[in-house]
Each structure stands twice: as structure tokens, then as C-alpha cells.
Design a protein around this motif. Sequence first.
Motif, short mmCIF file in Angstrom:
data_model
loop_
_atom_site.label_atom_id
_atom_site.label_comp_id
_atom_site.label_asym_id
_atom_site.label_seq_id
_atom_site.Cartn_x
_atom_site.Cartn_y
_atom_site.Cartn_z
N LEU A 18 1.03 -1.35 0.11
CA LEU A 18 -0.09 -0.36 0.13
C LEU A 18 0.87 1.19 0.06
CD1 LEU A 18 -2.77 1.42 -0.01
CD2 LEU A 18 -2.56 0.97 2.72
N HIS A 19 1.87 1.32 0.69
CA HIS A 19 2.86 2.24 0.97
C HIS A 19 3.43 2.92 -0.60
CE1 HIS A 19 6.84 4.56 1.69
NE2 HIS A 19 5.99 4.93 2.79
N ASP A 24 2.96 5.98 -5.69
CA ASP A 24 3.12 6.06 -7.01
C ASP A 24 1.70 6.63 -7.45
OD1 ASP A 24 5.48 4.89 -7.35
OD2 ASP A 24 4.39 2.70 -7.51
N ASP A 25 1.09 7.57 -6.53
CA ASP A 25 -0.18 8.49 -6.60
C ASP A 25 -1.36 7.74 -6.88
OD1 ASP A 25 1.14 11.11 -6.32
OD2 ASP A 25 1.73 10.78 -8.40
N ALA A 26 -1.55 6.56 -6.16
CA ALA A 26 -2.96 5.62 -6.12
C ALA A 26 -4.09 6.63 -5.80
CB ALA A 26 -2.72 4.57 -5.01
N THR A 27 -4.93 6.23 -6.45
CA THR A 27 -6.26 6.94 -6.35
C THR A 27 -7.19 6.23 -5.36
OG1 THR A 27 -7.48 5.84 -7.97
CG2 THR A 27 -6.42 7.72 -8.85
N ARG A 28 -8.08 6.89 -4.88
CA ARG A 28 -9.04 6.48 -4.00
C ARG A 28 -9.76 5.21 -4.51
NH1 ARG A 28 -9.89 10.86 -5.06
NH2 ARG A 28 -11.66 11.55 -6.83
N VAL A 49 -4.05 5.05 5.02
CA VAL A 49 -4.35 5.97 4.08
C VAL A 49 -4.67 7.12 4.59
CG1 VAL A 49 -5.81 6.40 2.03
CG2 VAL A 49 -5.03 4.04 2.24
N ALA A 50 -5.56 7.28 5.55
CA ALA A 50 -5.81 8.30 6.38
C ALA A 50 -4.71 9.08 7.07
CB ALA A 50 -6.82 7.91 7.72
N GLU A 51 -3.93 8.21 7.51
CA GLU A 51 -2.60 8.79 8.20
C GLU A 51 -1.62 9.39 7.01
OE1 GLU A 51 -1.55 9.46 11.15
OE2 GLU A 51 -3.24 8.59 12.11
#
Length: 199
Positions: A18-19, A24-28, A49-51
Motif C-alpha cells: 500500500l505504501h 505512486d499516486d494511487a487514487t481512492r 491511508v488516512a494517516e
Amino acid sequence: MTKKLQSAEVLDDVLATLHEMLEDDATREDVLRFAALNPAFRGDILAFVAEWVASEGSDLGDEDPTGERTARNHHSILERFWAPVQSQASDPFDAMDSDDIDRIAANCRIDTGILRKLCRCLIDVGTIPGQLLVWLADELRSSPSALHAFLDGVPAAAGADYFAPQGRTAPGKVSFEAAVKSSTLDLSQKRFWFPDMAA
């Protein structure tokens, strides 16, 4: 090795992946698809993701060990990240006819009864396997995040609910497992979703 240690190691691998995605600019949509594929760690993924997103609105850093500066704009950044998902709760099943329902149910390895419950938001979205959400989103030409937002909505009442002897009642949600157990799927099909299901 205990199950708890194994689970912690798997979580470490999931969060490491996930990091990299976030860097790499993952979208929601990417994040929710990843969470759907790792349902056991959904809460951890969304918390991470929130952090991550909140840190973009912070002037805190390693160069400030005294903590004199403070976080700023966290809420607005989180809202910008998730708001499009929340606004996409339109009905992805809206244009389906009976042929579509039969085809989609077969392609997603469920029966039409389960699909009709999904159409009416009668199944608790937190109990739906991530793989099914991904398959359904593909069939509906939707995104897993938009589908998740819709399925998390208020259950739709059937006509009979309005005329029940005790008066109008709001339908409750059932678990995906309960929906599978009461479905017309044969035992081998039910065991596809729940391998330990009794005969």
C-alpha cells in the motif's frame, strides 16, 4: 509460528505494498480495490491511508523533533480524497433487465436471489467478499468504490413491507454468509464462498 504472528507478517506485507501504491499516486479507487482484495485488513488499510493523506497537510517533519509545529488541514485533505467516493452512490444496477441479472449472477458465481438482495442493499457490505465486489464492479462497468458506496446504503423496502400487519417496517441487512446459506446455490457452489459450510 502462531497465527497472530503470521497475520502480523501478512499485514506488514499488505501495508508495504500500500505504501508503494500511495507513493505512486494511487487514487481512492485504487485504494478501495486494494482493500476489497484484502478484506481481513480493510480497517488497517483505510487507517494507513488516512494517516498518509493527512500527513500531506502537516508541517511536521523529522527536522522538527521538538514538535513545535502542528498538523494543519488534515480534515479538508481527507475530505477531498474520499468525497468523490461518497458522491458516487448512484444505483449501478439501475439499467439491468432480467437477462442481465441472470448473466451477472452466473458470471459472479452467485444466484439471482443473492443478486436481487444486493440490488436492494439487503446484504451487509462489510461481509461481502472482496472478490465478489471486484467481479460485480467489472460486470456493472462500475468501480469497486462506487459499488461499495451504493451497497452501504439504506436497504430498499419491498411492496409487502408497506402492508405488513404490524405496520411499515424498515428491512434489515443480512450477512453474505446468511444469504448464501438461504440461496438456491448447490453445496459445491456454496463451498466456493465458504469452504467449511456444512452439508
